[in-house]
Design an enzyme around this catalytic site. Sequence first.
Site, PDB file in Angstrom:
ATOM      1  N   CYS A   2       0.808  -1.261   0.090  1.00  0.00           N
ATOM      2  CA  CYS A   2       0.104   0.068  -0.072  1.00  0.00           C
ATOM      3  C   CYS A   2       0.914   1.165  -0.034  1.00  0.00           C
ATOM      4  CB  CYS A   2      -0.902   0.112   1.220  1.00  0.00           C
ATOM      5  SG  CYS A   2      -1.906  -1.426   1.286  1.00  0.00           S
ATOM      6  N   ARG A  27       5.257  -0.076  -6.422  1.00  0.00           N
ATOM      7  CA  ARG A  27       5.218  -0.908  -5.185  1.00  0.00           C
ATOM      8  C   ARG A  27       3.976  -2.340  -5.269  1.00  0.00           C
ATOM      9  NH1 ARG A  27       7.258   1.802  -0.598  1.00  0.00           N
ATOM     10  NH2 ARG A  27       5.646   0.975   0.645  1.00  0.00           N
ATOM     11  N   TRP A  74      -3.262  -2.502  -1.365  1.00  0.00           N
ATOM     12  CA  TRP A  74      -2.807  -4.037  -1.928  1.00  0.00           C
ATOM     13  C   TRP A  74      -3.492  -5.079  -0.885  1.00  0.00           C
ATOM     14  CZ3 TRP A  74       0.169  -8.191   0.211  1.00  0.00           C
ATOM     15  CH2 TRP A  74       0.897  -9.175  -0.703  1.00  0.00           C
ATOM     16  N   ASN A 100      -1.715   2.422   5.906  1.00  0.00           N
ATOM     17  CA  ASN A 100      -1.031   1.133   5.585  1.00  0.00           C
ATOM     18  C   ASN A 100      -0.754   0.215   6.749  1.00  0.00           C
ATOM     19  OD1 ASN A 100      -0.828   2.362   3.023  1.00  0.00           O
ATOM     20  ND2 ASN A 100       1.510   2.898   3.240  1.00  0.00           N
ATOM     21  N   GLY A 101      -0.733  -0.831   6.904  1.00  0.00           N
ATOM     22  CA  GLY A 101      -0.329  -1.398   8.146  1.00  0.00           C
ATOM     23  C   GLY A 101      -1.437  -2.556   8.395  1.00  0.00           C
ATOM     24  N   GLU A 481      18.789 -17.453  -6.584  1.00  0.00           N
ATOM     25  CA  GLU A 481      18.316 -16.174  -7.049  1.00  0.00           C
ATOM     26  C   GLU A 481      17.884 -16.023  -8.488  1.00  0.00           C
ATOM     27  OE1 GLU A 481      17.716 -13.416  -6.139  1.00  0.00           O
ATOM     28  OE2 GLU A 481      18.022 -11.967  -7.404  1.00  0.00           O
ATOM     29  N   LYS A 485      14.306 -14.937  -9.594  1.00  0.00           N
ATOM     30  CA  LYS A 485      13.981 -14.039 -10.741  1.00  0.00           C
ATOM     31  C   LYS A 485      13.090 -14.542 -11.788  1.00  0.00           C
ATOM     32  CE  LYS A 485      15.155 -11.106  -9.254  1.00  0.00           C
ATOM     33  NZ  LYS A 485      15.565 -10.760  -8.012  1.00  0.00           N
ATOM     34  N   GLU A 488       9.446 -14.942 -10.370  1.00  0.00           N
ATOM     35  CA  GLU A 488       8.586 -13.932  -9.972  1.00  0.00           C
ATOM     36  C   GLU A 488       8.156 -13.031 -11.004  1.00  0.00           C
ATOM     37  OE1 GLU A 488      10.627 -11.111  -7.246  1.00  0.00           O
ATOM     38  OE2 GLU A 488      12.376 -11.551  -8.232  1.00  0.00           O
ATOM     39  N   HIS A 504      19.837 -36.012  -4.479  1.00  0.00           N
ATOM     40  CA  HIS A 504      18.868 -36.645  -3.287  1.00  0.00           C
ATOM     41  C   HIS A 504      17.580 -36.543  -3.322  1.00  0.00           C
ATOM     42  CE1 HIS A 504      23.028 -37.444  -1.276  1.00  0.00           C
ATOM     43  NE2 HIS A 504      23.545 -36.255  -1.770  1.00  0.00           N
ATOM     44  N   LYS A 603       6.789  -4.163  -3.808  1.00  0.00           N
ATOM     45  CA  LYS A 603       8.084  -3.859  -3.616  1.00  0.00           C
ATOM     46  C   LYS A 603       8.792  -4.055  -2.326  1.00  0.00           C
ATOM     47  CE  LYS A 603      12.317  -2.666  -5.332  1.00  0.00           C
ATOM     48  NZ  LYS A 603      12.757  -3.680  -5.759  1.00  0.00           N
TER      49      LYS A 603
HETATM   50  C1  F6R Z   1      12.792 -10.348  -5.121  1.00  0.00           C
HETATM   51  C2  F6R Z   1      12.855  -9.237  -4.149  1.00  0.00           C
HETATM   52  C3  F6R Z   1      12.459  -9.756  -2.910  1.00  0.00           C
HETATM   53  C4  F6R Z   1      13.124  -8.712  -1.701  1.00  0.00           C
HETATM   54  C5  F6R Z   1      12.521  -9.111  -0.484  1.00  0.00           C
HETATM   55  C6  F6R Z   1      13.297  -8.246   0.651  1.00  0.00           C
HETATM   56  O1  F6R Z   1      13.356  -9.878  -6.404  1.00  0.00           O
HETATM   57  O2  F6R Z   1      13.012  -8.230  -4.510  1.00  0.00           O
HETATM   58  O3  F6R Z   1      12.634 -10.923  -2.557  1.00  0.00           O
HETATM   59  O4  F6R Z   1      14.505  -9.113  -1.963  1.00  0.00           O
HETATM   60  O5  F6R Z   1      11.205  -8.928  -0.375  1.00  0.00           O
HETATM   61  O6  F6R Z   1      13.255  -6.864   0.437  1.00  0.00           O
HETATM   62  P1  F6R Z   1      14.095  -5.842   1.018  1.00  0.00           P
HETATM   63  O7  F6R Z   1      15.458  -6.055   0.520  1.00  0.00           O
HETATM   64  O8  F6R Z   1      13.452  -4.251   0.585  1.00  0.00           O
HETATM   65  O9  F6R Z   1      14.212  -6.144   2.351  1.00  0.00           O
END
Ligand code: F6R
Length: 608
Positions: A2, A27, A74, A100-101, A481, A485, A488, A504, A603
């Site tokens: 949000c 976001r 959100w 927010n929250g 990672e 990527k 997501e 395994h 985000k």
């Molecule tokens: C994946 C991604 C998330 C963030 C995670 C932590 O591409 O962006 O997995 O890495 O939500 O976010 P921060 O770094 O803002 O604590």
Amino acid sequence: MCGIVGYLGEKNAENTLLEGLKRLEYRGYDSAGIAIIKNGKVTSRKAVGKIVNLEKKINGKNMDAGIGISHTRWATHGKPTEENAHPHLSCDGNIAVVHNGIIENYQALREELKKKGHKFVSETDSEVLAHLIEEFYKNDFKRAVCEALKLVEGTYGIAVIAGDKPQEIIVARKGSPLVLGIGENENFVASDVAAILGYTKQVVYLNDGEIAKITKNNFEITDLDEKKIDSEISEIEWSLEESQKGGHDHFMLKEIMEQPKVIVDSTRGRLMPDEGTVRLGGLEAVEEKLRKIERIIILACGTARYAGLVGEYMMEEYAEIPVEVEFASEFRYRKPILDERTAVIAISQSGETADTLAAIREAKRKGALTLGIVNVVGSTIARETDAGVYNHAGPEIAVASTKAFTSQLIVLTLMTVLLGRQRKMSEVTGRRIIEEIEKLPKKIEKILGAKDDIKKLAKKYADYPNFMYLGRKYCFPLAEEGALKLKEISYIHSEGFAAGEMKHGSIALIDEDFPVFAIAPKDSVYEKNISNIEEIRARMGKIIILTTEGNKEAEKIADDVIYIPKTLEMLTPILGVVPLQLFAYYISCFRGLDVDKPRNLAKSVTVE
Ligand code: F6R
């Protein structure tokens, strides 16, 4: 997640708020809304879906107000509908709230308010705030908000207006970020500086437990008992241009392409090649404590945690300190054993991730030294840790983290050198690492220069439903990672494994429709990796190998090969991640998806 934007001044509030909301689109959200005051009356408009839908509703009915609040939601409690979208209004329509929250005791509050005759129109936890404030509001607006918040359990960042108080916005924070933007004859409030960057760079970060009354020319911060709190105005370093796409189709591509510059920015002024060490201003105050620590715990989520896993290998190998990497979301629910000889490092791009923040607070309570590796200057984690290092990667807008990851790896390398040189690392080793760091930007440029080859590869593999990523040692976290990527932003099921672990169980998945992306640079575990790749080949799996330039052997065993320049083994993930990012990016494009704003994701994850 949000987003909140509020405005008070001489501009057209509707346009200013819409502009701010658009800057928060990255976001993630599923509905949006706005409330303004005109002629002593609150008018609110809401729309499900994108902000353009809200814009359409406002077009032609723009009231040219001078004050308003707005929100991107959100969904957490209740579906993304207009009723559930913010702002929420009191029964008499005089009070509007954006939140927010999460209000944890909202059910109990809602029942009580209903008994008192309040009518609820949404399924949200947030709506109780509007009614609760209405319940307390006699003639002192701010007091009413204070009284209401004292009854609330949970987290909030809120902005509230009242039709009969058209000169003020009340904002308050507990566990959800808010920043005041200070302009000339105008003031702003936002949950994220990106929303107000185009208008002002002077900001005041609100702390937990603080409430502020904002007018056009003033702001006043107190606690909920209205005891005055002194505040400090800070200057935002990021420019508006940095937070725009700069000619690229997507923020994600722009951010991938920025990585050579990010390496330069995150090392600027920090390398001391002659002495084979580094200078990290943010850690100077705790350098003596760092000399004495005997254990490190890294806390982070998602991509930031994968950076932490690379950091674990680096710090153990070069600084000889035992390191553990924890899911921040699990940490406080265990019984973490910490003491003053433990340093806890939180890694977070946003500096607002609720789980990481909660974990760091728990570590602090237990007496550990807390450090941050944070990108967003002034964010909550940056402020609450004892000391830390900023990434200086610039604003990261795409939901999928790219340049923040590389900058996290760089900062972890710098910390490794610092801690190592405090211990047994020789000047020669320190110098060697620094020399290699300095060569990274050119090497990344070379990888980026071959991005069309990766685009072709992405086209070839875009329709496979599954993917497996494998790596060993420094490249094991990279496999995770790479898989994250891909999943997501392309919604392809993908998993990252330690190459040796695959046999395994997971190897059962492999057949000709399940490609494997093997990260196998020419390093100390190369031969072991090749054995694992052969096992996959024997099961007809398609194989892409990411390896070091000049390794022609890879072409004999793989369907496709991607080359990266040679560097130190510990720095390989910084180069290796770039093709993985590009591969995921182009696959998402070929699948016609919303690359920068993948479904269901936000985000910065500011709820647990
Ligand atoms: C994946 C991604 C998330 C963030 C995670 C932590 O591409 O962006 O997995 O890495 O939500 O976010 P921060 O770094 O803002 O604590």
